[in-house]
Design a protein around this motif. Sequence first.
Motif, PDB file in Angstrom:
ATOM      1  N   ASN A   5       0.681  -1.070   0.173  1.00  0.00           N
ATOM      2  CA  ASN A   5      -0.044  -0.056  -0.042  1.00  0.00           C
ATOM      3  C   ASN A   5       0.792   1.305   0.140  1.00  0.00           C
ATOM      4  O   ASN A   5       0.365   2.340  -0.372  1.00  0.00           O
ATOM      5  N   LEU A   6       2.157   1.032   0.173  1.00  0.00           N
ATOM      6  CA  LEU A   6       2.973   2.103   0.375  1.00  0.00           C
ATOM      7  C   LEU A   6       3.062   3.129  -1.157  1.00  0.00           C
ATOM      8  O   LEU A   6       2.771   4.096  -1.143  1.00  0.00           O
ATOM      9  N   VAL A   7       3.132   2.144  -2.073  1.00  0.00           N
ATOM     10  CA  VAL A   7       3.366   2.684  -3.552  1.00  0.00           C
ATOM     11  C   VAL A   7       2.156   3.380  -3.642  1.00  0.00           C
ATOM     12  O   VAL A   7       1.887   4.680  -4.382  1.00  0.00           O
ATOM     13  N   THR A   8       0.795   3.081  -3.367  1.00  0.00           N
ATOM     14  CA  THR A   8      -0.397   3.663  -3.530  1.00  0.00           C
ATOM     15  C   THR A   8      -0.612   5.035  -2.699  1.00  0.00           C
ATOM     16  O   THR A   8      -0.796   6.169  -3.285  1.00  0.00           O
ATOM     17  N   ALA A   9      -0.130   4.810  -1.526  1.00  0.00           N
ATOM     18  CA  ALA A   9      -0.396   5.976  -0.497  1.00  0.00           C
ATOM     19  C   ALA A   9       0.696   7.069  -1.075  1.00  0.00           C
ATOM     20  O   ALA A   9       0.206   8.345  -1.044  1.00  0.00           O
ATOM     21  N   VAL A  10       1.777   6.917  -1.428  1.00  0.00           N
ATOM     22  CA  VAL A  10       2.719   7.906  -1.921  1.00  0.00           C
ATOM     23  C   VAL A  10       1.987   8.464  -3.033  1.00  0.00           C
ATOM     24  O   VAL A  10       2.212   9.705  -3.486  1.00  0.00           O
ATOM     25  N   GLN A  11       2.011   7.733  -4.066  1.00  0.00           N
ATOM     26  CA  GLN A  11       1.293   8.192  -5.512  1.00  0.00           C
ATOM     27  C   GLN A  11      -0.112   8.903  -5.422  1.00  0.00           C
ATOM     28  O   GLN A  11      -0.312   9.918  -5.950  1.00  0.00           O
ATOM     29  N   GLU A  17      -1.204   8.036   5.784  1.00  0.00           N
ATOM     30  CA  GLU A  17      -0.930   6.194   5.336  1.00  0.00           C
ATOM     31  C   GLU A  17       0.505   6.150   5.131  1.00  0.00           C
ATOM     32  O   GLU A  17       1.047   5.298   5.730  1.00  0.00           O
ATOM     33  N   THR A  18       1.043   7.005   4.310  1.00  0.00           N
ATOM     34  CA  THR A  18       2.300   6.717   4.169  1.00  0.00           C
ATOM     35  C   THR A  18       3.216   6.789   5.399  1.00  0.00           C
ATOM     36  O   THR A  18       4.258   5.959   5.426  1.00  0.00           O
ATOM     37  N   ASN A  19       3.084   7.908   6.250  1.00  0.00           N
ATOM     38  CA  ASN A  19       3.756   7.973   7.256  1.00  0.00           C
ATOM     39  C   ASN A  19       3.563   6.785   8.425  1.00  0.00           C
ATOM     40  O   ASN A  19       4.818   6.180   8.953  1.00  0.00           O
ATOM     41  N   LYS A  20       2.329   6.100   8.391  1.00  0.00           N
ATOM     42  CA  LYS A  20       2.318   4.986   9.123  1.00  0.00           C
ATOM     43  C   LYS A  20       3.064   3.755   8.681  1.00  0.00           C
ATOM     44  O   LYS A  20       3.442   2.965   9.570  1.00  0.00           O
ATOM     45  N   ILE A  21       2.970   3.687   7.224  1.00  0.00           N
ATOM     46  CA  ILE A  21       3.466   2.502   6.924  1.00  0.00           C
ATOM     47  C   ILE A  21       5.210   2.740   6.907  1.00  0.00           C
ATOM     48  O   ILE A  21       5.933   1.795   7.466  1.00  0.00           O
ATOM     49  N   ILE A  22       5.720   4.087   6.770  1.00  0.00           N
ATOM     50  CA  ILE A  22       7.209   4.113   6.863  1.00  0.00           C
ATOM     51  C   ILE A  22       7.514   3.955   8.440  1.00  0.00           C
ATOM     52  O   ILE A  22       8.723   3.366   8.753  1.00  0.00           O
TER      53      ILE A  22
END
Length: 181
Positions: A5-11, A17-22
């Motif tokens: 989901n990181l790719v989708t969240a960043v794009q 969501e990006t911060n949560k995954i990172i």
Amino acid sequence: MDYANLVTAVQENKTQETNKIIEALRPRLIAFLQIHMNANRSDAEDCAQDSLLTSLEVIKEDRINDPDQVVSYIMSICRNNYLKMQKKKRPEATDEIPESHQQPPNQLQTLLDEEQEQLLEWCLSQLKQKYQDFMAYWFDHPDSHAKKVAEHFDISVNNVWTRKHRLIQKLSECYQEKSKL
């Protein structure tokens, strides 16, 4: 956690969501470097941070071919960054010896040391035998405690210090006098 989901969240600019995954991925990268690459904590943290920043740029530029493999990709970047960091820390092999590692010829110093030793021996020979023995003991046992020396020579501890001080002074004066010749 699903890191794909990181790719989708960043794009899609989903910052939370990006911060949560990172935040979940960063400790994993640090542990990977420490366990598999034997990195120290500080280097692992720096390298993980740099790798995440690089990965985010690549994702923003849409250069990820398989979003399901994003974690493997980030770990590869992390490993490569760490190896580059270690390569920079290693000294380069060279045929030239740096001046800081060169030593001047020591023949002159050896001759001077021998001359100084001969002068000191001569000065020692000018002392009474009991004082020669006293100083010889100190030269042979430089780490001895005064109490042990006092017991060895059957004198008081104060007498040990007084005698030692006076003899060193006498040897120093003799040495200074003879070295002026």
